[in-house]
Design a protein around this motif. Structure first.
Motif, PDB file in Angstrom:
ATOM      1  N   ARG A 114     -15.900  17.190  53.692  1.00  0.00           N
ATOM      2  CA  ARG A 114     -15.735  16.178  54.754  1.00  0.00           C
ATOM      3  C   ARG A 114     -15.090  14.913  54.201  1.00  0.00           C
ATOM      4  O   ARG A 114     -14.249  14.298  54.854  1.00  0.00           O
ATOM      5  CB  ARG A 114     -17.092  15.847  55.388  1.00  0.00           C
ATOM      6  CG  ARG A 114     -17.648  16.948  56.251  1.00  0.00           C
ATOM      7  CD  ARG A 114     -18.849  16.483  57.079  1.00  0.00           C
ATOM      8  NE  ARG A 114     -19.872  15.791  56.321  1.00  0.00           N
ATOM      9  CZ  ARG A 114     -20.889  16.349  55.703  1.00  0.00           C
ATOM     10  NH1 ARG A 114     -21.038  17.661  55.753  1.00  0.00           N
ATOM     11  NH2 ARG A 114     -21.780  15.629  55.057  1.00  0.00           N
ATOM     12  N   GLU A 117     -11.408  15.584  53.791  1.00  0.00           N
ATOM     13  CA  GLU A 117     -10.750  15.596  55.098  1.00  0.00           C
ATOM     14  C   GLU A 117     -10.568  14.178  55.642  1.00  0.00           C
ATOM     15  O   GLU A 117      -9.523  13.861  56.210  1.00  0.00           O
ATOM     16  CB  GLU A 117     -11.548  16.450  56.082  1.00  0.00           C
ATOM     17  CG  GLU A 117     -11.468  17.931  55.796  1.00  0.00           C
ATOM     18  CD  GLU A 117     -12.396  18.759  56.665  1.00  0.00           C
ATOM     19  OE1 GLU A 117     -13.079  18.181  57.549  1.00  0.00           O
ATOM     20  OE2 GLU A 117     -12.436  19.982  56.475  1.00  0.00           O
ATOM     21  N   ALA A 118     -11.596  13.328  55.488  1.00  0.00           N
ATOM     22  CA  ALA A 118     -11.488  11.950  55.959  1.00  0.00           C
ATOM     23  C   ALA A 118     -10.400  11.202  55.194  1.00  0.00           C
ATOM     24  O   ALA A 118      -9.616  10.439  55.791  1.00  0.00           O
ATOM     25  CB  ALA A 118     -12.831  11.233  55.804  1.00  0.00           C
ATOM     26  N   ASP A 120      -7.761  12.579  53.711  1.00  0.00           N
ATOM     27  CA  ASP A 120      -6.480  13.123  54.156  1.00  0.00           C
ATOM     28  C   ASP A 120      -6.083  12.558  55.506  1.00  0.00           C
ATOM     29  O   ASP A 120      -4.927  12.204  55.738  1.00  0.00           O
ATOM     30  CB  ASP A 120      -6.548  14.654  54.240  1.00  0.00           C
ATOM     31  CG  ASP A 120      -6.610  15.320  52.865  1.00  0.00           C
ATOM     32  OD1 ASP A 120      -6.360  14.623  51.856  1.00  0.00           O
ATOM     33  OD2 ASP A 120      -6.910  16.531  52.816  1.00  0.00           O
ATOM     34  N   LYS A 121      -7.051  12.439  56.425  1.00  0.00           N
ATOM     35  CA  LYS A 121      -6.754  11.900  57.748  1.00  0.00           C
ATOM     36  C   LYS A 121      -6.323  10.444  57.645  1.00  0.00           C
ATOM     37  O   LYS A 121      -5.361  10.021  58.302  1.00  0.00           O
ATOM     38  CB  LYS A 121      -7.959  12.031  58.684  1.00  0.00           C
ATOM     39  CG  LYS A 121      -7.667  11.521  60.085  1.00  0.00           C
ATOM     40  CD  LYS A 121      -8.756  11.861  61.033  1.00  0.00           C
ATOM     41  CE  LYS A 121      -8.568  11.362  62.428  1.00  0.00           C
ATOM     42  NZ  LYS A 121      -7.357  10.732  62.804  1.00  0.00           N
ATOM     43  N   PHE A 124      -2.817  10.361  56.317  1.00  0.00           N
ATOM     44  CA  PHE A 124      -1.861  10.798  57.337  1.00  0.00           C
ATOM     45  C   PHE A 124      -1.680   9.723  58.402  1.00  0.00           C
ATOM     46  O   PHE A 124      -0.545   9.446  58.827  1.00  0.00           O
ATOM     47  CB  PHE A 124      -2.338  12.108  57.980  1.00  0.00           C
ATOM     48  CG  PHE A 124      -1.405  12.609  59.037  1.00  0.00           C
ATOM     49  CD1 PHE A 124      -0.187  13.157  58.692  1.00  0.00           C
ATOM     50  CD2 PHE A 124      -1.742  12.514  60.381  1.00  0.00           C
ATOM     51  CE1 PHE A 124       0.686  13.618  59.671  1.00  0.00           C
ATOM     52  CE2 PHE A 124      -0.886  12.966  61.357  1.00  0.00           C
ATOM     53  CZ  PHE A 124       0.334  13.519  60.998  1.00  0.00           C
ATOM     54  N   ASP A 125      -2.769   9.103  58.837  1.00  0.00           N
ATOM     55  CA  ASP A 125      -2.661   8.021  59.826  1.00  0.00           C
ATOM     56  C   ASP A 125      -1.826   6.867  59.282  1.00  0.00           C
ATOM     57  O   ASP A 125      -0.999   6.295  60.008  1.00  0.00           O
ATOM     58  CB  ASP A 125      -4.051   7.524  60.241  1.00  0.00           C
ATOM     59  CG  ASP A 125      -4.810   8.543  61.075  1.00  0.00           C
ATOM     60  OD1 ASP A 125      -4.172   9.490  61.589  1.00  0.00           O
ATOM     61  OD2 ASP A 125      -6.046   8.399  61.197  1.00  0.00           O
TER      62      ASP A 125
END
Length: 145
Positions: A114, A117-118, A120-121, A124-125
């Motif tokens: 998790r 993923e956070a 990476d997000k 990306f944002d």
């Protein structure tokens, strides 16, 4: 180290290659060199393979093979930890503790996933925001021209 001692360090499922390596380690660097020389005498690819293995595993230039014995001891200890002790109360405690540790490991790995993923997000944002800013700047420059 006696023959029985080096056999005691290996798990029961060890293959002939592992047993041979342990035996040569118990005899020292001279045994490795003798095996290599005999390999060259009887069938040169065997000698070459032993030379390559000795260099790759750092047996050729190391201080000796004694540090390999601790590796065999660690493998034996890990293998012995899984055997039942004969004491049912202790075996139940050990089983429950191992189950709890496995559950904690799975929970920690899920947490790390998790977290990745956070991250990476967020990256990306940030990329998308920068891209949108550049596109707006390019549009503004084209309007002025």
């Amino acid at each position: 180290m006696t023959t029985a001692a080096y056999h005691a360090e290996l798990p029961a499922t060890a293959g002939w290659l592992s047993r041979s390596e342990a035996w040569l380690d118990s005899k020292g660097k001279g045994a490795w060199i003798a095996a290599m020389v005999l390999g060259f005498i009887f069938f040169w690819p065997v000698g070459l393979a032993l030379l390559g293995y000795m260099i790759w595993s750092k047996r050729m230039f190391g201080k000796g093979c004694s540090h390999r014995r601790t590796n065999h001891t660690a493998r034996h200890t890990a293998w012995a930890a899984m055997k039942p002790s004969g004491n049912s109360a202790f075996d139940a405690y050990k089983t429950e503790t191992l189950r709890r540790l496995e559950h904690e490991q799975e929970a920690f790995e899920a947490f790390l996933e998790r977290l990745r993923e956070a991250k990476d997000k967020a990256e990306f944002d940030q990329f998308m925001d920068d891209r949108a800013k550049r596109a707006a700047e390019m549009a503004k420059v084209e309007e002025e021209a």
